[in-house]
Design a protein around this motif. Structure first.
Motif, mmCIF file in Angstrom:
data_model
loop_
_atom_site.group_PDB
_atom_site.id
_atom_site.type_symbol
_atom_site.label_atom_id
_atom_site.label_comp_id
_atom_site.label_asym_id
_atom_site.label_seq_id
_atom_site.Cartn_x
_atom_site.Cartn_y
_atom_site.Cartn_z
ATOM 1 N N ARG A 104 0.825 -1.195 0.000
ATOM 2 C CA ARG A 104 0.000 0.000 0.000
ATOM 3 C C ARG A 104 0.862 1.249 0.000
ATOM 4 N NH1 ARG A 104 -4.936 1.769 0.738
ATOM 5 N NH2 ARG A 104 -5.315 3.709 1.883
ATOM 6 N N ALA A 105 2.004 1.183 0.652
ATOM 7 C CA ALA A 105 2.841 2.370 0.756
ATOM 8 C C ALA A 105 4.301 1.971 0.890
ATOM 9 C CB ALA A 105 2.420 3.208 1.962
ATOM 10 N N LEU A 106 5.171 2.884 0.485
ATOM 11 C CA LEU A 106 6.589 2.683 0.724
ATOM 12 C C LEU A 106 6.877 2.732 2.219
ATOM 13 C CD1 LEU A 106 8.316 5.068 -1.858
ATOM 14 C CD2 LEU A 106 8.155 2.589 -2.014
ATOM 15 N N PRO A 107 7.884 2.022 2.684
ATOM 16 C CA PRO A 107 8.346 2.258 4.050
ATOM 17 C C PRO A 107 8.722 3.735 4.192
ATOM 18 C CG PRO A 107 9.366 0.290 3.139
ATOM 19 C CD PRO A 107 8.659 0.972 1.996
ATOM 20 N N TYR A 108 8.390 4.336 5.297
ATOM 21 C CA TYR A 108 8.618 5.786 5.429
ATOM 22 C C TYR A 108 10.092 6.145 5.268
ATOM 23 C CZ TYR A 108 10.130 4.988 10.309
ATOM 24 O OH TYR A 108 10.794 4.568 11.433
ATOM 25 N N GLN A 109 10.991 5.180 5.569
ATOM 26 C CA GLN A 109 12.423 5.444 5.428
ATOM 27 C C GLN A 109 12.819 5.693 3.975
ATOM 28 O OE1 GLN A 109 11.028 2.802 6.911
ATOM 29 N NE2 GLN A 109 12.072 2.240 8.821
ATOM 30 N N GLU A 110 12.001 5.253 3.013
ATOM 31 C CA GLU A 110 12.346 5.366 1.593
ATOM 32 C C GLU A 110 11.655 6.527 0.894
ATOM 33 O OE1 GLU A 110 12.011 1.701 -0.574
ATOM 34 O OE2 GLU A 110 12.594 0.493 1.161
ATOM 35 N N THR A 136 0.839 3.569 -3.928
ATOM 36 C CA THR A 136 -0.101 4.438 -4.620
ATOM 37 C C THR A 136 0.167 5.861 -4.161
ATOM 38 O OG1 THR A 136 -1.762 4.273 -2.870
ATOM 39 C CG2 THR A 136 -1.833 2.600 -4.615
ATOM 40 N N VAL A 137 -0.424 6.819 -4.858
ATOM 41 C CA VAL A 137 -0.267 8.210 -4.438
ATOM 42 C C VAL A 137 -0.828 8.386 -3.028
ATOM 43 C CG1 VAL A 137 -0.938 10.599 -4.923
ATOM 44 C CG2 VAL A 137 -0.313 9.064 -6.807
ATOM 45 N N HIS A 138 -2.001 7.811 -2.784
ATOM 46 C CA HIS A 138 -2.605 7.906 -1.461
ATOM 47 C C HIS A 138 -1.729 7.226 -0.407
ATOM 48 C CE1 HIS A 138 -6.070 8.610 1.178
ATOM 49 N NE2 HIS A 138 -5.775 7.454 1.748
ATOM 50 N N GLY A 139 -0.941 6.246 -0.841
ATOM 51 C CA GLY A 139 -0.094 5.515 0.093
ATOM 52 C C GLY A 139 0.943 6.367 0.788
ATOM 53 N N PHE A 140 1.270 7.538 0.228
ATOM 54 C CA PHE A 140 2.248 8.393 0.890
ATOM 55 C C PHE A 140 1.654 9.024 2.153
ATOM 56 C CE2 PHE A 140 4.226 7.742 -3.147
ATOM 57 C CZ PHE A 140 5.576 7.700 -2.840
ATOM 58 N N ARG A 141 0.335 9.109 2.225
ATOM 59 C CA ARG A 141 -0.298 9.508 3.480
ATOM 60 C C ARG A 141 -0.104 8.414 4.526
ATOM 61 N NH1 ARG A 141 -4.437 13.228 3.833
ATOM 62 N NH2 ARG A 141 -5.959 11.743 4.685
ATOM 63 N N SER A 142 -0.184 7.162 4.064
ATOM 64 C CA SER A 142 0.035 6.037 4.980
ATOM 65 C C SER A 142 1.475 6.018 5.477
ATOM 66 C CB SER A 142 -0.287 4.718 4.272
ATOM 67 O OG SER A 142 -1.640 4.661 3.893
ATOM 68 N N ALA A 143 2.408 6.325 4.576
ATOM 69 C CA ALA A 143 3.817 6.368 4.981
ATOM 70 C C ALA A 143 4.027 7.451 6.046
ATOM 71 C CB ALA A 143 4.705 6.629 3.767
ATOM 72 N N PHE A 144 3.381 8.588 5.850
ATOM 73 C CA PHE A 144 3.457 9.661 6.851
ATOM 74 C C PHE A 144 2.888 9.190 8.187
ATOM 75 C CE2 PHE A 144 0.911 13.020 8.951
ATOM 76 C CZ PHE A 144 1.942 13.843 9.389
ATOM 77 N N ARG A 145 1.755 8.481 8.133
ATOM 78 C CA ARG A 145 1.128 8.002 9.377
ATOM 79 C C ARG A 145 2.027 6.990 10.079
ATOM 80 N NH1 ARG A 145 -0.194 7.545 13.564
ATOM 81 N NH2 ARG A 145 -2.228 7.385 14.567
ATOM 82 N N ASP A 146 2.691 6.122 9.302
ATOM 83 C CA ASP A 146 3.626 5.158 9.897
ATOM 84 C C ASP A 146 4.790 5.877 10.576
ATOM 85 O OD1 ASP A 146 2.068 3.094 8.966
ATOM 86 O OD2 ASP A 146 3.319 2.685 7.209
ATOM 87 N N TRP A 147 5.296 6.925 9.903
ATOM 88 C CA TRP A 147 6.395 7.702 10.491
ATOM 89 C C TRP A 147 5.953 8.331 11.804
ATOM 90 C CZ3 TRP A 147 6.363 13.055 11.290
ATOM 91 C CH2 TRP A 147 7.578 13.609 11.708
ATOM 92 N N ALA A 182 3.725 7.209 13.872
ATOM 93 C CA ALA A 182 3.640 6.169 14.894
ATOM 94 C C ALA A 182 5.022 5.758 15.384
ATOM 95 C CB ALA A 182 2.887 4.959 14.332
ATOM 96 N N GLU A 183 5.954 5.634 14.454
ATOM 97 C CA GLU A 183 7.305 5.184 14.811
ATOM 98 C C GLU A 183 8.070 6.237 15.599
ATOM 99 O OE1 GLU A 183 8.929 2.324 14.417
ATOM 100 O OE2 GLU A 183 7.171 1.329 13.567
ATOM 101 N N THR A 184 7.767 7.491 15.379
ATOM 102 C CA THR A 184 8.513 8.556 16.059
ATOM 103 C C THR A 184 7.799 9.062 17.311
ATOM 104 O OG1 THR A 184 7.505 10.197 14.575
ATOM 105 C CG2 THR A 184 9.668 9.327 13.962
ATOM 106 N N GLY A 185 6.672 8.450 17.660
ATOM 107 C CA GLY A 185 5.996 8.783 18.899
ATOM 108 C C GLY A 185 5.107 9.999 18.837
ATOM 109 N N ALA A 186 4.707 10.424 17.626
ATOM 110 C CA ALA A 186 3.799 11.566 17.530
ATOM 111 C C ALA A 186 2.450 11.186 18.135
ATOM 112 C CB ALA A 186 3.618 11.974 16.072
ATOM 113 N N LEU A 228 4.911 19.128 14.027
ATOM 114 C CA LEU A 228 4.975 17.797 13.419
ATOM 115 C C LEU A 228 5.368 17.884 11.946
ATOM 116 C CD1 LEU A 228 4.387 14.728 13.862
ATOM 117 C CD2 LEU A 228 2.085 15.201 12.973
ATOM 118 N N MET A 229 4.751 18.797 11.194
ATOM 119 C CA MET A 229 5.039 18.917 9.763
ATOM 120 C C MET A 229 6.449 19.448 9.528
ATOM 121 S SD MET A 229 2.338 17.533 8.895
ATOM 122 C CE MET A 229 2.667 17.431 7.137
ATOM 123 N N ASP A 230 6.942 20.295 10.424
ATOM 124 C CA ASP A 230 8.333 20.747 10.323
ATOM 125 C C ASP A 230 9.287 19.566 10.487
ATOM 126 O OD1 ASP A 230 7.739 23.394 9.842
ATOM 127 O OD2 ASP A 230 7.936 24.019 11.938
#
Length: 380
Positions: free
Chosen positions: A199-205, A321-332, A334-338, A370-372
């Motif tokens: 569904r999405a790239l790993p946020y690291q990529e 997918t294009v929408h999947g980059f929102r998922s990558a952001f959401r994963d990031w 979660a992983e960074t404790g936001a 967060l966006m910064d």
């Protein structure tokens, strides 16, 4: 008009452009420097082709070159493109130029080091000394096949990086296509990473994906729109329909009206330094139609397939997918404790109940921080 002769050409001193025959002209600069130039219509566009300085190219030689170019156009060829391809760099040289362009997207050297190591280990032994215009699909396969199943993830990265280098070469007119693209899919064994749909790239990529798109031959509007979408975690339609009237440069905010959001409610997006930089670059595209990222016709948005095509052309569509980059952001997030409520609000998801009411007063400034952080992470 006098017939151009070698003696007359030598005697000309007044700045201007003097016709020698049909499409051939002698250009005299105010400095006195003279050169031969040919004006041709190539594939419907008027183009000027320099044929060399007057002191090195004789009138007779210029006429021969002009005739050869006219003949090429008559045969449906592009003499300018052929000239560029004749100066095509090696894959190693093209990789160095590509990497130089990508460095501006990264804040430290780890991505560059990974790029160099990957290409030196797997691609350069086969492709390094080949001119980019001589590389064929079978050459790329010679790099990929030995590691395609045994080192699937590494093979995928190698292919993406080869593809990015060849995209740079295509964008600069050294090649007419990208032989590392979908054309070689049928020759790669099934069951590898490309056949698994994520569904999405790993946020690291995601940062590397942005750099790849920036180096691609896609239109400036499409590249900037994609970058803005990722940096703001926006939906495709919101980004493609973004208007200058929605941007508050002083407040660093993007104010999306309710009629353009999925929820029907207005949504404010805090703009990071990186997102503001995209808007600055987009100013050059302003066609006075109001859109930040205009399509080919004034006032028309980019099509809904434009951003999908960017993923496909850069070898990313099978994994995101294009929408999947929102998922990558959401994963990031979660992983960074936001905090969950801040991440959900950044995606314009409704946070209900007592939790939503409690954070209503300060979510925007927390989202700005967060966006910064997201923008800084992608540029790192």
């Amino acid at each position: 008009m006098k017939t151009m002769t070698a003696a007359r050409a030598k005697a000309l001193r007044e700045p201007g452009k003097y016709r020698a025959e049909q499409t051939l002209y002698l250009r005299v600069r105010p400095s006195g420097r003279k050169s031969w130039v040919q004006r041709l219509t190539i594939h419907g566009k008027r183009r000027d082709i320099g044929l060399g300085p007057f002191d090195l190219v004789t009138l007779a030689e210029a006429r021969i070159m002009a005739w050869e170019n006219r003949r090429a156009v008559f045969e449906g060829r592009d003499p300018l493109a052929e000239r560029r391809r004749a100066k095509a760099p090696t894959f190693r040289e093209a990789a160095a130029w590509t990497l130089e362009g990508l460095r501006s997207q990264w804040r430290n050297g780890k991505h560059a080091a990974q790029w160099v190591t990957t290409l030196e280990t797997y691609a350069f032994p086969t492709l390094g000394d080949q001119r980019v215009d001589s590389i064929r699909g079978e050459d790329v396969l010679r790099v990929l096949l030995p590691i395609w199943t045994s080192k699937a993830e590494t093979a995928r990265r190698v292919r993406q990086r080869i593809r990015t280098v060849l995209s740079w070469a295509q964008a600069h007119g050294f090649t007419s296509g990208n032989v590392a693209a979908e054309g070689i899919d049928g020759a790669l064994p099934k069951g590898n990473v490309h056949k698994t749909h994520f569904r999405a790239l790993p946020y690291q990529e995601v940062g590397e994906a942005l750099a790849m798109v920036d180096a691609s031959p896609a239109s400036p509007a499409a590249r900037l729109c994609f970058r803005f979408l990722v940096l703001t975690a926006a939906r495709s339609g919101e980004a493609r329909g973004a208007r200058w009237s929605e941007m508050d440069k002083e407040a660093r905010e993007w104010r999306i009206p309710g009629e353009r959001t999925k929820t029907g409610a207005p949504h404010r997006v805090p703009l990071s330094t990186e997102a503001m930089a995209v808007l600055e670059r987009a100013r050059a595209l302003d066609d006075r139609g109001g859109l930040v990222f205009p399509g080919r016709q004034r006032g028309r948005e980019l099509s809904n397939m434009t951003l999908t095509k960017i993923l496909r052309d850069n070898g990313l569509a099978a994994r995101a997918t294009v929408h999947g980059f929102r998922s990558a952001f959401r994963d990031w997030c979660a992983e960074t404790g936001a905090p969950r409520e801040v991440a959900e609000a950044a995606l314009a998801h409704t946070v209900g109940g007592v939790e939503g009411a409690y954070f209503r007063s300060d979510l925007f400034e927390r989202r700005r921080a967060l966006m910064d952080e997201w923008g800084a992470f992608l540029a790192d």
